[in-house]
Motif scaffolding. Structure first.
Motif, PDB file in Angstrom:
ATOM      1  N   GLU A  66     -21.103  60.991  14.754  1.00 44.80           N
ATOM      2  CA  GLU A  66     -21.150  61.363  13.331  1.00 44.80           C
ATOM      3  C   GLU A  66     -19.954  60.780  12.579  1.00 44.80           C
ATOM      4  OE1 GLU A  66     -23.375  63.081  11.450  1.00 44.80           O
ATOM      5  OE2 GLU A  66     -24.760  63.156  13.143  1.00 44.80           O
ATOM      6  N   ALA A  67     -18.775  60.810  13.200  1.00 46.62           N
ATOM      7  CA  ALA A  67     -17.583  60.250  12.561  1.00 46.62           C
ATOM      8  C   ALA A  67     -17.732  58.742  12.381  1.00 46.62           C
ATOM      9  CB  ALA A  67     -16.338  60.570  13.383  1.00 46.62           C
ATOM     10  N   ASP A  68     -18.330  58.075  13.364  1.00 43.88           N
ATOM     11  CA  ASP A  68     -18.565  56.630  13.240  1.00 43.88           C
ATOM     12  C   ASP A  68     -19.528  56.335  12.092  1.00 43.88           C
ATOM     13  OD1 ASP A  68     -16.848  55.941  15.280  1.00 43.88           O
ATOM     14  OD2 ASP A  68     -18.414  55.781  16.805  1.00 43.88           O
ATOM     15  N   ILE A  69     -20.564  57.134  11.970  1.00 42.54           N
ATOM     16  CA  ILE A  69     -21.516  56.939  10.867  1.00 42.54           C
ATOM     17  C   ILE A  69     -20.805  57.139   9.533  1.00 42.54           C
ATOM     18  CG2 ILE A  69     -23.553  57.921   9.726  1.00 42.54           C
ATOM     19  CD1 ILE A  69     -24.607  58.519  12.608  1.00 42.54           C
ATOM     20  N   GLN A  70     -20.041  58.209   9.407  1.00 42.24           N
ATOM     21  CA  GLN A  70     -19.320  58.485   8.166  1.00 42.24           C
ATOM     22  C   GLN A  70     -18.306  57.388   7.845  1.00 42.24           C
ATOM     23  OE1 GLN A  70     -19.932  60.970   5.948  1.00 42.24           O
ATOM     24  NE2 GLN A  70     -21.666  61.492   7.254  1.00 42.24           N
ATOM     25  N   GLY A  71     -17.716  56.800   8.885  1.00 44.05           N
ATOM     26  CA  GLY A  71     -16.719  55.759   8.699  1.00 44.05           C
ATOM     27  C   GLY A  71     -17.304  54.361   8.574  1.00 44.05           C
ATOM     28  N   GLY A  72     -18.627  54.267   8.615  1.00 48.30           N
ATOM     29  CA  GLY A  72     -19.265  52.964   8.478  1.00 48.30           C
ATOM     30  C   GLY A  72     -19.110  52.077   9.703  1.00 48.30           C
ATOM     31  N   ARG A  73     -18.814  52.657  10.846  1.00 50.19           N
ATOM     32  CA  ARG A  73     -18.624  51.876  12.072  1.00 50.19           C
ATOM     33  C   ARG A  73     -19.931  51.849  12.878  1.00 50.19           C
ATOM     34  NH1 ARG A  73     -14.255  55.161  11.310  1.00 50.19           N
ATOM     35  NH2 ARG A  73     -15.035  56.705  12.772  1.00 50.19           N
ATOM     36  N   THR A  74     -20.949  51.229  12.309  1.00 46.21           N
ATOM     37  CA  THR A  74     -22.246  51.137  12.972  1.00 46.21           C
ATOM     38  C   THR A  74     -22.770  49.716  12.883  1.00 46.21           C
ATOM     39  OG1 THR A  74     -23.447  51.702  10.950  1.00 46.21           O
ATOM     40  CG2 THR A  74     -22.835  53.537  12.381  1.00 46.21           C
ATOM     41  N   VAL A  75     -23.709  49.403  13.755  1.00 47.18           N
ATOM     42  CA  VAL A  75     -24.426  48.134  13.699  1.00 47.18           C
ATOM     43  C   VAL A  75     -25.906  48.447  13.862  1.00 47.18           C
ATOM     44  CG1 VAL A  75     -22.516  46.749  14.617  1.00 47.18           C
ATOM     45  CG2 VAL A  75     -24.209  47.696  16.175  1.00 47.18           C
ATOM     46  N   SER A  76     -26.744  47.538  13.460  1.00 51.68           N
ATOM     47  CA  SER A  76     -28.187  47.744  13.607  1.00 51.68           C
ATOM     48  C   SER A  76     -28.555  47.697  15.093  1.00 51.68           C
ATOM     49  CB  SER A  76     -28.953  46.669  12.853  1.00 51.68           C
ATOM     50  OG  SER A  76     -28.764  45.416  13.499  1.00 51.68           O
ATOM     51  N   GLN A  77     -29.727  48.233  15.381  1.00 50.42           N
ATOM     52  CA  GLN A  77     -30.213  48.193  16.753  1.00 50.42           C
ATOM     53  C   GLN A  77     -30.354  46.752  17.224  1.00 50.42           C
ATOM     54  OE1 GLN A  77     -33.902  50.262  17.364  1.00 50.42           O
ATOM     55  NE2 GLN A  77     -34.158  49.491  19.431  1.00 50.42           N
ATOM     56  N   ALA A  78     -30.869  45.902  16.367  1.00 46.77           N
ATOM     57  CA  ALA A  78     -31.059  44.487  16.729  1.00 46.77           C
ATOM     58  C   ALA A  78     -29.720  43.841  17.079  1.00 46.77           C
ATOM     59  CB  ALA A  78     -31.730  43.741  15.582  1.00 46.77           C
ATOM     60  N   GLU A  79     -28.693  44.116  16.281  1.00 46.34           N
ATOM     61  CA  GLU A  79     -27.361  43.549  16.555  1.00 46.34           C
ATOM     62  C   GLU A  79     -26.793  44.104  17.859  1.00 46.34           C
ATOM     63  OE1 GLU A  79     -23.871  41.459  16.610  1.00 46.34           O
ATOM     64  OE2 GLU A  79     -25.731  41.051  15.539  1.00 46.34           O
ATOM     65  N   ALA A  80     -26.982  45.396  18.096  1.00 48.19           N
ATOM     66  CA  ALA A  80     -26.470  45.996  19.340  1.00 48.19           C
ATOM     67  C   ALA A  80     -27.112  45.332  20.558  1.00 48.19           C
ATOM     68  CB  ALA A  80     -26.733  47.498  19.348  1.00 48.19           C
ATOM     69  N   PHE A  81     -28.438  45.136  20.517  1.00 47.86           N
ATOM     70  CA  PHE A  81     -29.128  44.484  21.631  1.00 47.86           C
ATOM     71  C   PHE A  81     -28.693  43.033  21.778  1.00 47.86           C
ATOM     72  CE2 PHE A  81     -32.625  47.811  21.249  1.00 47.86           C
ATOM     73  CZ  PHE A  81     -32.237  48.474  22.413  1.00 47.86           C
ATOM     74  N   ALA A  82     -28.485  42.358  20.688  1.00 46.71           N
ATOM     75  CA  ALA A  82     -28.039  40.964  20.737  1.00 46.71           C
ATOM     76  C   ALA A  82     -26.665  40.872  21.401  1.00 46.71           C
ATOM     77  CB  ALA A  82     -27.994  40.366  19.334  1.00 46.71           C
ATOM     78  N   ARG A  83     -25.775  41.793  21.063  1.00 46.90           N
ATOM     79  CA  ARG A  83     -24.443  41.799  21.687  1.00 46.90           C
ATOM     80  C   ARG A  83     -24.534  42.036  23.188  1.00 46.90           C
ATOM     81  NH1 ARG A  83     -20.698  45.421  17.543  1.00 46.90           N
ATOM     82  NH2 ARG A  83     -20.914  44.050  15.734  1.00 46.90           N
ATOM     83  N   VAL A  84     -25.397  42.955  23.589  1.00 41.75           N
ATOM     84  CA  VAL A  84     -25.559  43.239  25.017  1.00 41.75           C
ATOM     85  C   VAL A  84     -26.122  42.025  25.735  1.00 41.75           C
ATOM     86  CG1 VAL A  84     -26.846  44.639  26.692  1.00 41.75           C
ATOM     87  CG2 VAL A  84     -25.773  45.737  24.721  1.00 41.75           C
ATOM     88  N   ARG A  85     -27.111  41.384  25.139  1.00 45.33           N
ATOM     89  CA  ARG A  85     -27.700  40.185  25.762  1.00 45.33           C
ATOM     90  C   ARG A  85     -26.662  39.078  25.922  1.00 45.33           C
ATOM     91  NH1 ARG A  85     -32.036  41.437  22.072  1.00 45.33           N
ATOM     92  NH2 ARG A  85     -33.669  42.501  23.227  1.00 45.33           N
ATOM     93  N   ARG A  86     -25.813  38.892  24.900  1.00 40.60           N
ATOM     94  CA  ARG A  86     -24.755  37.864  24.988  1.00 40.60           C
ATOM     95  C   ARG A  86     -23.782  38.198  26.115  1.00 40.60           C
ATOM     96  NH1 ARG A  86     -25.133  37.972  19.240  1.00 40.60           N
ATOM     97  NH2 ARG A  86     -23.347  39.370  19.075  1.00 40.60           N
ATOM     98  N   ARG A  87     -23.393  39.441  26.226  1.00 38.40           N
ATOM     99  CA  ARG A  87     -22.461  39.833  27.288  1.00 38.40           C
ATOM    100  C   ARG A  87     -23.079  39.623  28.676  1.00 38.40           C
ATOM    101  NH1 ARG A  87     -19.720  45.368  24.864  1.00 38.40           N
ATOM    102  NH2 ARG A  87     -18.627  44.327  23.183  1.00 38.40           N
ATOM    103  N   LEU A  88     -24.340  40.012  28.794  1.00 43.55           N
ATOM    104  CA  LEU A  88     -25.018  39.815  30.075  1.00 43.55           C
ATOM    105  C   LEU A  88     -25.147  38.337  30.409  1.00 43.55           C
ATOM    106  CD1 LEU A  88     -27.791  42.548  29.874  1.00 43.55           C
ATOM    107  CD2 LEU A  88     -25.753  42.562  31.321  1.00 43.55           C
ATOM    108  N   ALA A  89     -25.436  37.514  29.427  1.00 45.33           N
ATOM    109  CA  ALA A  89     -25.574  36.070  29.652  1.00 45.33           C
ATOM    110  C   ALA A  89     -24.249  35.467  30.076  1.00 45.33           C
ATOM    111  CB  ALA A  89     -26.096  35.406  28.381  1.00 45.33           C
ATOM    112  N   ASN A  90     -23.144  35.941  29.529  1.00 45.05           N
ATOM    113  CA  ASN A  90     -21.820  35.418  29.877  1.00 45.05           C
ATOM    114  C   ASN A  90     -21.406  35.786  31.292  1.00 45.05           C
ATOM    115  OD1 ASN A  90     -21.469  34.145  27.431  1.00 45.05           O
ATOM    116  ND2 ASN A  90     -20.456  35.907  26.505  1.00 45.05           N
ATOM    117  N   LYS A  91     -21.971  36.842  31.840  1.00 43.99           N
ATOM    118  CA  LYS A  91     -21.599  37.282  33.195  1.00 43.99           C
ATOM    119  C   LYS A  91     -22.351  36.523  34.277  1.00 43.99           C
ATOM    120  CE  LYS A  91     -19.953  41.835  32.065  1.00 43.99           C
ATOM    121  NZ  LYS A  91     -19.835  43.192  32.509  1.00 43.99           N
ATOM    122  N   GLU A  92     -23.429  35.849  33.915  1.00 44.24           N
ATOM    123  CA  GLU A  92     -24.222  35.125  34.918  1.00 44.24           C
ATOM    124  C   GLU A  92     -23.631  33.830  35.296  1.00 44.24           C
ATOM    125  OE1 GLU A  92     -28.179  34.879  33.366  1.00 44.24           O
ATOM    126  OE2 GLU A  92     -28.476  37.007  33.504  1.00 44.24           O
TER     127      GLU A  92
END
Length: 92
Positions: A66-92
């Motif tokens: 809730e504090a993150d939402i109030q503070g504007g510290r959020t990203v869209s679901q699409a962006e969150a998944f994209a970040r995870v995919r990039r991290r996973l790709a970098n580990k391979e």
């Protein structure tokens, strides 16, 4: 809480510890331990303690979200998944 059953003096705990533990485990109710007429500790069975701890942690995580939402510290679901995919790709 039943005051006559769930509040015990420290001397009761000292002289009847095993009985106290059996009753707490059986009833799953906390027992308040008093010293000089004042509450000093609470005895809980392990399952109740773990449930309380888990509930507290869940509330803490929710409050942080809730504090993150109030503070504007959020990203869209699409962006969150994209970040995870990039991290996973970098580990391979």
């Amino acid at each position: 809480m039943k005051l006559t059953e769930d509040i015990k003096p420290v001397t009761y705990m000292k002289t009847r510890a095993a009985e106290l533990l059996r009753e707490v485990k059986r009833s799953r109710r906390p027992v308040v331990i008093t010293q000089h007429g004042e509450a000093q500790a609470v005895v809980l069975d392990v399952a109740t303690y773990e449930a309380l701890r888990d509930a507290t942690l869940l509330l803490k995580i929710t409050a942080q979200g809730e504090a993150d939402i109030q503070g504007g510290r959020t990203v869209s679901q699409a962006e969150a998944f994209a970040r995870v995919r990039r991290r996973l790709a970098n580990k391979e």
